[in-house]
Scaffold this active site. Structure first.
Site, PDB file in Angstrom:
ATOM      1  N   HIS A 184      -0.364 -17.133   1.622  1.00 50.99           N
ATOM      2  CA  HIS A 184      -1.496 -17.881   1.230  1.00 50.99           C
ATOM      3  C   HIS A 184      -1.897 -17.858  -0.345  1.00 50.99           C
ATOM      4  O   HIS A 184      -2.995 -18.084  -0.672  1.00 50.99           O
ATOM      5  CB  HIS A 184      -2.722 -18.210   2.287  1.00 50.99           C
ATOM      6  N   GLU A 213       7.970   5.344 -10.406  1.00 50.17           N
ATOM      7  CA  GLU A 213       8.042   6.684 -11.086  1.00 50.17           C
ATOM      8  C   GLU A 213       9.317   7.359 -11.088  1.00 50.17           C
ATOM      9  O   GLU A 213       9.558   8.278 -11.905  1.00 50.17           O
ATOM     10  CB  GLU A 213       6.752   7.491 -10.230  1.00 50.17           C
ATOM     11  N   LYS A 251      -0.762  19.279  -6.228  1.00 53.39           N
ATOM     12  CA  LYS A 251       0.297  20.051  -6.278  1.00 53.39           C
ATOM     13  C   LYS A 251       0.007  21.162  -7.523  1.00 53.39           C
ATOM     14  O   LYS A 251       0.352  22.355  -7.377  1.00 53.39           O
ATOM     15  CB  LYS A 251       1.585  19.160  -6.452  1.00 53.39           C
ATOM     16  N   GLY A 292       5.836  15.149  -5.985  1.00 53.02           N
ATOM     17  CA  GLY A 292       4.752  14.457  -5.535  1.00 53.02           C
ATOM     18  C   GLY A 292       4.767  13.283  -4.464  1.00 53.02           C
ATOM     19  O   GLY A 292       4.234  13.261  -3.498  1.00 53.02           O
ATOM     20  N   ARG A 293       5.689  12.515  -4.966  1.00 53.75           N
ATOM     21  CA  ARG A 293       5.879  10.967  -4.510  1.00 53.75           C
ATOM     22  C   ARG A 293       6.870  11.252  -3.203  1.00 53.75           C
ATOM     23  O   ARG A 293       7.193  10.157  -2.546  1.00 53.75           O
ATOM     24  CB  ARG A 293       6.479   9.815  -5.516  1.00 53.75           C
TER      25      ARG A 293
HETATM   26  O1  F6P Z   1       0.223  11.352 -12.961  1.00 56.00           O
HETATM   27  C1  F6P Z   1       1.723  11.358 -12.030  1.00 56.00           C
HETATM   28  C2  F6P Z   1       1.639  12.458 -11.302  1.00 56.00           C
HETATM   29  O2  F6P Z   1       2.130  13.617 -11.899  1.00 56.00           O
HETATM   30  C3  F6P Z   1       2.712  12.022  -9.989  1.00 56.00           C
HETATM   31  O3  F6P Z   1       3.761  12.493 -10.048  1.00 56.00           O
HETATM   32  C4  F6P Z   1       1.707  13.102  -9.076  1.00 56.00           C
HETATM   33  O4  F6P Z   1       2.050  12.400  -7.711  1.00 56.00           O
HETATM   34  C5  F6P Z   1       0.494  12.821  -9.254  1.00 56.00           C
HETATM   35  O5  F6P Z   1       0.294  12.879 -10.667  1.00 56.00           O
HETATM   36  C6  F6P Z   1      -0.506  13.880  -8.757  1.00 56.00           C
HETATM   37  O6  F6P Z   1      -0.322  14.866  -9.116  1.00 56.00           O
HETATM   38  P1  F6P Z   1      -0.919  16.473  -8.540  1.00 56.00           P
HETATM   39  O7  F6P Z   1      -0.548  16.305  -7.113  1.00 56.00           O
HETATM   40  O8  F6P Z   1      -0.520  17.374  -9.077  1.00 56.00           O
HETATM   41  O9  F6P Z   1      -2.364  16.091  -8.571  1.00 56.00           O
END
Ligand code: F6P
Length: 535
Positions: A378, A347, A200, A261-262
């Site tokens: 297990h 997060e 992103k 992102g998440r």
């Molecule tokens: O380091 C955490 C983070 O900022 C997450 O929140 C995010 O999903 C990930 O890094 C990747 O970020 P990007 O898509 O900007 O590379």
């Protein structure tokens, strides 16, 4: 979002819940079932064909009522309305969190236009073999380079829904450890491989390092004369940075700033999924999530699965003092689910600063961990049975086909939650040993080692199968559960300033800013350097 804020423990309902927790400290789940034949009925809920059984949680209907009262008093309804109405629920960064708009459950923020046509067309062209590399060979392998939310969601869904013999092979590389990319490259042919740089921000060190390594690998095999842009696409809203790397403008697919992102698997970050599973199943994933969005937005709290899961999680964390949550999917396809959920929950809610800037006086996100059943049985389930901690568990059980091993898998899930709740007391342990014909002295010696206190709380989520629709609903269920908890705790579930600290330190070390280090870090740096020189 910060107006009239009251920390949760100052609410009257919080104090009422503390009294319920006192009352229920010695609740025996086994006895609760024995004394109340209607317990399953009163503590389980159905939404569509998804069943959530909360009856193995350590509460009763009075405590559940009190939790629902806490939700009311915390103005959760106002929070949900704010979430869907594009209010700035991400109040530190001043933006909405509107991943639901990607699945059509609410409009995007005013003025924003959602157009996923380009990314869908590109994925369809890849699946049809119409995208070619510099030598003219069709692309048959896509390698996603991304980390965190740009990896965990698509990777998990891919593993859950992949089918044998796909038109294009899809792989995921996240780690800056060269081994992960090297292993993927060993299976790849340069002239038929395309890399999707999923970031992103287009500034994540691991992803950019891997993208540079991928470009070097292509250049070594294909030469740079014809350019390598035929072998790259990007998913990013930093379009200029992506173009500067060498990705053709029409192959940079943006995702909106208001999608975290998440929470981004539903966006263009799902490009590798669109390639792997096709549009129809991607749409079914969105439809499942949309159905859960509507349920979350409209259902009364007493029947609302994300609300109930959020409240019961909060009960375990804050009132029963349980520090972790084990997630146990009984489906090989969900083997990456715990990793996805770890980012989503920890997060989002692994935070202490409240809306008004004060520090939380109560515990927030539990430590989320887990692994796939039956494999975990297990391995780490021993600790559930006889360890010294109380560990709430989420059993995720897609029933699936009527096939002997599949039946055995599901029976195992039910057996685990039942055995962990019922346990085995000393008399039961003695009886088991006596049944084996052991002499009395042996029975005395071994019996304490067979005791399992039981009373471990669990929720079971029963789904008909692990298809795209039900997976979408499951992911949205957890997303909204996280929102419920974050809202009641009074934290911002949508920023992640904490992880930035580690990134800054890594940057400082990479730039050789060793002078500012503590004694341990300075010594470790020196020792590693010495090993590099000798090794
Ligand atoms: O380091 C955490 C983070 O900022 C997450 O929140 C995010 O999903 C990930 O890094 C990747 O970020 P990007 O898509 O900007 O590379």
């Amino acid at each position: 979002m910060t107006e009239n804020f009251l920390p949760p423990q100052q609410r009257a309902t919080w104090q009422a819940l503390e009294a319920h927790a006192q009352r229920l400290t010695s609740l025996s789940l086994r006895e609760a079932f024995a004394s109340d034949p209607g317990r399953f009925r009163s503590l389980s809920r159905k939404h569509g064909d998804l069943l959530a059984d909360f009856s193995k949680q350590r509460l009763d209907t009075a405590a559940l009522e009190a939790l629902l009262a806490l939700a009311e008093q915390s103005e959760l309804k106002r929070g949900i309305c704010a979430l869907f109405a594009a209010a700035q629920v991400n109040f530190t960064e001043g933006r909405p969190a509107l991943h639901m708009a990607l699945r059509g459950s609410c409009p995007p923020p005013a003025g924003a236009i959602l157009d996923d046509g380009p990314v869908r067309r590109f994925a369809a062209a890849l699946r049809a073999g119409e995208i070619r590399g510099t030598t003219g060979k069709p692309i048959t392998r896509v390698i996603n380079l991304g980390i965190g939310g740009s990896d965990l969601g698509p990777r998990m869904v891919f593993e859950a829904l992949r089918e044998p013999g796909p038109p294009v092979e899809v792989e995921f590389v996240a780690n800056i450890d060269p081994r992960e990319l090297d292993e993927a490259l060993a299976r790849a042919e340069p002239d038929s491989t395309l890399f999707v740089i999923s970031s992103k921000s287009f500034s994540t060190a691991e992803t950019l390092a891997n993208a540079c390594a991928a470009r070097a690998w292509l250049a070594a095999a294909l030469g740079e004369e014809k350019g390598l842009s035929a072998h790259f696409a990007a998913v990013s809203n930093a379009t200029t940075a992506a173009a500067a790397f060498g990705v053709a403008q029409e192959r940079v697919f943006a995702l909106p700033e208001w999608v975290g992102g998440r929470y981004s698997v539903w966006s263009a970050i799902g490009l590798p999924l669109l390639v792997a599973i096709g549009e129809a199943r991607f749409d079914a994933l969105l439809a499942g999530a949309r159905a859960m969005d509507e349920h979350f937005r409209d259902a009364p709290f007493a029947d609302n699965l994300p609300v109930l899961m959020g409240l019961i999680g909060l009960w375990n964390t804050d009132f029963l003092g349980m520090e972790t949550l084990a997630v146990l999917p009984y489906a090989h396809g969900l083997r990456n689910f715990a990793a996805w959920l770890q980012q989503l929950e920890m997060e989002s809610n692994g935070k202490r600063a409240l809306r008004d800037g004060s520090t939380s006086a109560v515990s927030t996100s539990p430590v989320v961990w887990g692994g796939v059943g039956t494999v975990g049985q297990h391995a780490f389930h021993q600790l559930f049975y006889q360890g010294t901690r109380h560990i709430p568990m989420d059993f995720i059980v897609p029933v699936g086909e009527d096939e002997p091993r599949q039946r055995a898998l599901i029976d195992n899930a039910f057996a685990q939650s039942a055995a962990l709740m019922n346990g085995r007391d000393l008399a039961g342990a003695r009886a088991a040993l006596e049944a084996k014909g052991l002499p009395a002295a042996e029975v005395d010696r071994l019996a304490p080692h067979l005791v399992s206190p039981g009373n471990q709380p669990s929720t079971t989520l029963l789904l008909p199968c692990l298809d795209a629709f039900h997976l979408g609903a499951l992911l949205a269920l957890y997303e909204h559960k996280v929102f419920v908890q974050g809202w009641i705790w009074g934290i911002n579930s949508f920023d992640q300033y904490g992880v930035e600290l580690g990134k800054e330190m890594a940057r400082a070390l990479a730039q050789g800013a060793g002078g500012a280090q503590d004694g341990s870090t300075a010594a470790l740096l020196q020792a590693a350097e010495a090993l590099r020189r000798t090794g």
